[in-house]
Design an enzyme around this catalytic site. Structure first.
Site, PDB file in Angstrom:
ATOM      1  CB  ALA A   1       1.857  -0.212   6.777  1.00 51.61           C
TER       2      ALA A   1
ATOM      3  CB  THR B   1      -0.894   0.043   1.255  1.00 53.71           C
ATOM      4  OG1 THR B   1      -0.069   0.228   2.414  1.00 53.71           O
ATOM      5  CG2 THR B   1      -1.697  -1.239   1.421  1.00 53.71           C
TER       6      THR B   1
ATOM      7  CB  ILE C   1       8.115  -0.162   8.437  1.00 53.74           C
ATOM      8  CG1 ILE C   1       7.573  -0.825   9.714  1.00 53.74           C
ATOM      9  CG2 ILE C   1       7.985   1.358   8.503  1.00 53.74           C
ATOM     10  CD1 ILE C   1       6.076  -0.696   9.915  1.00 53.74           C
ATOM     11  CE  LYS C   2       5.761   0.908  -0.714  1.00 50.56           C
ATOM     12  NZ  LYS C   2       4.509   0.976  -1.489  1.00 50.56           N
ATOM     13  CG  LEU C   3      11.113   3.156   6.307  1.00 50.14           C
ATOM     14  CD1 LEU C   3      12.435   2.596   6.829  1.00 50.14           C
ATOM     15  CD2 LEU C   3      10.526   4.152   7.297  1.00 50.14           C
TER      16      LEU C   3
END
Ligand code: G3P
Length: 212
Positions: free
Chosen positions: A56, A27, A82-84
């Site tokens: 996310a 996402t 965790i999307k960074l």
């Protein structure tokens, strides 16, 4: 190759998951905004449907904020990634979260050196954006080839996720080049299972069978 769906829409996720071949979900803030939902509750709902990695994305642009958001998001479910963003603060947050055992997906990757640095920072996934590179008249697939070569040269285990996929050819080309994952919008997943010769052939088989 792992197949992820690139959406935050629960119906699309359920339909893709029902195929039995879905390995994960990605996402981003634009996809979440389209759904008009409470972010954490929605990520929890996605994680209940799909057991594989679910990305996310944080919205902070400073390391402290990314760490705060990332640690909170990681509590939602074991399969949250965790999307960074591939920026200086994102790399710092990636290193810290990776050291804490939290998996990360470094997104908005547009050049091979970004992929090299995030691999060194312990990223679980790197997301090169194929379609957006093609959109500006360059060759997005070349980025996949370059990252594959660099990771293989040095044995980096960060997974290459072909993102910003616009059609089935992107999926085929990424698979040929050895991308570990393709994240695909729902409409492209539907096209992956559609060919007129398959439909015509099936129709002809059934007509012949029924004429016996
Ligand atoms: O989720 C990241 C990526 O797949 C976005 O794709 O179509 O907005 O370029 P797109």
């Amino acid at each position: 190759m792992d197949l992820y769906i690139d959406t935050a829409n629960l119906d699309e996720i359920k339909q893709a998951n029902d195929l039995g071949v879905l390995d994960g979900v990605t996402t981003n803030p634009s996809l979440i905004a389209k759904e008009d939902v409470e972010f954490h509750a929605h990520m929890q709902a996605i994680c209940k449907i799909v057991k594989g990695p679910v990305s996310a994305e944080v919205i902070s642009t400073d390391t402290d904020g990314m760490l705060r958001e990332g640690r909170e998001l990681a509590k939602i479910a074991d399969n949250i990634v965790i999307k960074l963003p591939c920026i200086v603060d994102g790399v710092r947050a990636c290193k810290t979260l990776s050291d804490e055992g939290i998996r990360t997906n470094l997104t908005l990757c547009f050049q091979p050196v970004q992929a090299l640095i995030v691999a060194k920072a312990g990223a679980f996934i790197v997301s090169p954006f194929i379609g957006r590179i093609d959109d500006i008249g360059e060759d997005g697939m070349n980025l996949i080839a370059q990252i594959r070569q660099i990771y293989d040269n040095y044995g980096y285990t960060t997974k290459i996720l072909a993102a910003s996929i616009r059609g089935t050819k992107h999926v085929v080309d990424a698979a040929i080049l050895g991308a570990d994952i393709a994240t695909v919008p729902f409409n492209v997943i539907a096209k992956m299972l559609k060919h007129p010769l398959t439909d015509n052939g099936l129709k002809a088989f059934l007509e012949a069978w029924n004429k016996q």
